[in-house]
Design an enzyme around this catalytic site. Structure first.
Site, PDB file in Angstrom:
ATOM      1  N   ALA A   1       1.029  -1.300   0.122  1.00 15.36           N
ATOM      2  CA  ALA A   1      -0.104   0.107  -0.060  1.00 15.36           C
ATOM      3  C   ALA A   1       0.960   1.404  -0.030  1.00 15.36           C
ATOM      4  CB  ALA A   1      -0.928  -0.081   1.320  1.00 15.36           C
TER       5      ALA A   1
ATOM      6  N   GLY B   1       0.269  -5.067   0.796  1.00 18.38           N
ATOM      7  CA  GLY B   1      -0.828  -4.868   0.082  1.00 18.38           C
ATOM      8  C   GLY B   1      -0.545  -5.661  -1.419  1.00 18.38           C
TER       9      GLY B   1
ATOM     10  N   GLU C   1      -1.224  -9.256  -0.827  1.00 16.39           N
ATOM     11  CA  GLU C   1      -2.369  -9.708  -0.542  1.00 16.39           C
ATOM     12  C   GLU C   1      -3.178  -9.423  -1.710  1.00 16.39           C
ATOM     13  OE1 GLU C   1      -4.423  -7.628   2.892  1.00 16.39           O
ATOM     14  OE2 GLU C   1      -2.337  -7.244   3.734  1.00 16.39           O
TER      15      GLU C   1
END
Length: 172
Positions: free
Chosen positions: A70, A113, A116
């Protein structure tokens, strides 16, 4: 694909033009997942899902980074209440709801992220330089978009706990 995207390159490829190829394109930040990129990704996935010619979708990054996580710069000044009330991560699960098969083609870093995002895909193809990790603990937080659950299913409880609690990475 047709639509213009700020943080992606999107095309149809393959001998029958039936593979949707989405490439994350923020090289200056190692494809950090900012809100704009995630909105572009959501729109691209919706277009591919609604295109009857597309049979499968590939999401990839660069040789150096699939996605380095992120965008911390975007998040650093936001408190919990602001993130919660604004639905900060609300569009991140679009990948896991698309009904067409999605393949993550990962080389380089897939961290936080980015890891993910790869795990939300149906299949992960990892290159020799792929590095997967959940380093959020090094910033004093934990994975926030389902990473702890997906990682446990993918690699087992022991390795998932080691990765989440130490920030250590694994290779392909």
């Amino acid at each position: 694909a047709g639509a213009q995207f700020q943080y992606l390159t999107v095309q149809k490829t393959g001998t029958q033009q039936n593979v949707g190829l989405i490439q994350l394109n923020r090289p200056q930040s190692l494809n950090a997942l900012c809100e704009g990129l995630m909105e572009d990704l959501r729109r691209a996935l919706e277009a591919m899902e609604n295109d009857p010619q597309v049979g499968a979708i590939v999401i990839t990054g660069s040789q150096k980074a699939f996605a380095a996580g992120a965008d911390i710069k975007e998040m650093q000044n936001k408190g919990f209440q602001e993130c919660y009330s604004s639905g900060f991560l609300s569009g991140w699960d679009k990948v896991s709801t698309v009904r067409k098969p999605i393949i993550a083609a990962v080389n380089g870093y897939a961290l936080g992220g980015g890891c993910e995002l790869a795990m939300m895909c149906d299949i992960i193809y990892a290159g020799e330089k792929a590095q997967f990790g959940q380093p959020e603990i090094l910033l004093g937080t934990i994975p926030g978009a389902g990473g702890t659950q997906r990682l446990t299913r993918a690699v087992g409880k022991s390795l998932a706990m080691e990765m989440v609690l130490t920030g250590d990475r694994i290779s392909a």
